[in-house]
Scaffold this active site. Sequence first.
Site, short mmCIF file in Angstrom:
data_model
loop_
_atom_site.label_atom_id
_atom_site.label_comp_id
_atom_site.label_asym_id
_atom_site.label_seq_id
_atom_site.Cartn_x
_atom_site.Cartn_y
_atom_site.Cartn_z
N GLU A 74 0.81 -1.22 0.00
CA GLU A 74 0.00 0.00 0.00
C GLU A 74 0.84 1.27 0.00
O GLU A 74 0.34 2.36 0.25
CB GLU A 74 -0.96 -0.02 1.19
CG GLU A 74 -1.93 -1.21 1.08
CD GLU A 74 -2.83 -1.37 2.28
OE1 GLU A 74 -2.73 -0.56 3.23
OE2 GLU A 74 -3.65 -2.30 2.27
N LYS A 77 -15.41 -1.69 3.14
CA LYS A 77 -14.73 -2.19 1.95
C LYS A 77 -15.78 -2.78 1.02
O LYS A 77 -16.45 -3.77 1.37
CB LYS A 77 -13.71 -3.26 2.34
CG LYS A 77 -12.51 -2.74 3.12
CD LYS A 77 -11.62 -3.89 3.57
CE LYS A 77 -10.35 -3.38 4.24
NZ LYS A 77 -9.55 -4.51 4.80
#
Length: 430
Positions: free
Chosen positions: A208, A340
């Site tokens: 990330e 999410k």
Amino acid sequence: MKDYLEIVDVVARQILDSRCFPTVEVEIYLEDGTIGRAAVPSGASTGMYEAVELRDGDKDKFLGKGVLNAIRNVNEIIAEELIGCNVFEQTYIDKMLIELDGTNNKSKLGANAILGVSLAVANAAANSLDMPLYRYIGGVNSKVLPVPMMNILNGGSHADNSVDLQEFMIMPAGAPTFSEALRMCAEVYHTLKKILNDKGYSTGIGDEGGFAPNLKSNQEALDVIIEAIGKAGYKAGEEIFIAIDAASSEYYKDGKYVLEHEGRTLTSAEMVDFFEDWVNKYPIISIEDGMAEEDWEGWKLITERLGKKVQLVGDDLFVTNTERLEKGIDLGVANSILIKLNQIGTLTETLNAIEMANRAGYTAVVSHRSGETEDTTIADLVVAVNAGQIKTGAPARSERVAKYNQLLRIEEELNDVAEYRGRKAFFNIK
């Protein structure tokens, strides 16, 4: 304004995500020539209650990670039902997709197939109206730009290093605007890189975009971040705060928390002590998955001890699922939910989870996954629902930066109407 427009074609394809694994991209074609496109992300650390991501399992192609079966499900099964539908009937379409799958975890058609279609439909509808996606989803009152929950140090399953906890993040809750918040984060990120270099640590990055050095302990991650905030010219605990994603389900074994790199095995109560000690020493404003997804007693304890002063985010605990969230609300555990899209699989179900959280006084943090694409839907979503917080990685790697850049565009478009809530985004803690 249009209220009826038929879907005339649906096309799915296999593309690559940021971890070089295949994922699903879907295009929806409308009768007026409009196209809507969406690509589906994928997680590395996944909750056991997440909707099922359909993979081919053919070891000769992409190490078994191909998504051709999911693609086929879109192009053959879903397309047959979707063509002829009104693109503006998002709730109806999502309900149809759920029923077409017929399982409680979307394992027949695949959550990756279903989500790709659901999001592409929303994008097509917004495009046909020449309307920003955030405005189409959220309406005229969508105006809140989020506080970034920015990953700058990686550990756990997001990196190959000696840190047990998965993410150490910064949150510029003291910034006046989103664009200023982003600048502050970028400056801390660059400062941290120099500090790590000077200490002889690697500045390789994780999935990330956060750095993944071989630090001596989990606590050293906090120390170098505090140093970076100060050297960048900001005050920790006033302008910039720390957030942690412990991803504790990843090291929860036989009812204990095994911190292998520290050589420690902790009970639930000791794990809560561990975090409480950190909260007393460092300006930590948010802890995600501090306890494991099945450790409900541990969650009760950490909420009792820390829930009034720290945002306690349930990710693996809730998996964007209203049934799991309702149980958590009833038990009084956590005070925030991580959102999410691919954990639940449709836009409608995602919006329902956010609405349930807000009604219960929980905050909602809209999140990316470790395997991302250039798709920027979550940037629009976080503004659409006025969530006030977004978790989408470091200010590095273009699949992460794409979301931040989209938020800059939205802020510019909203102009004087744009609202950055900063510390007020954490409305349920003192």
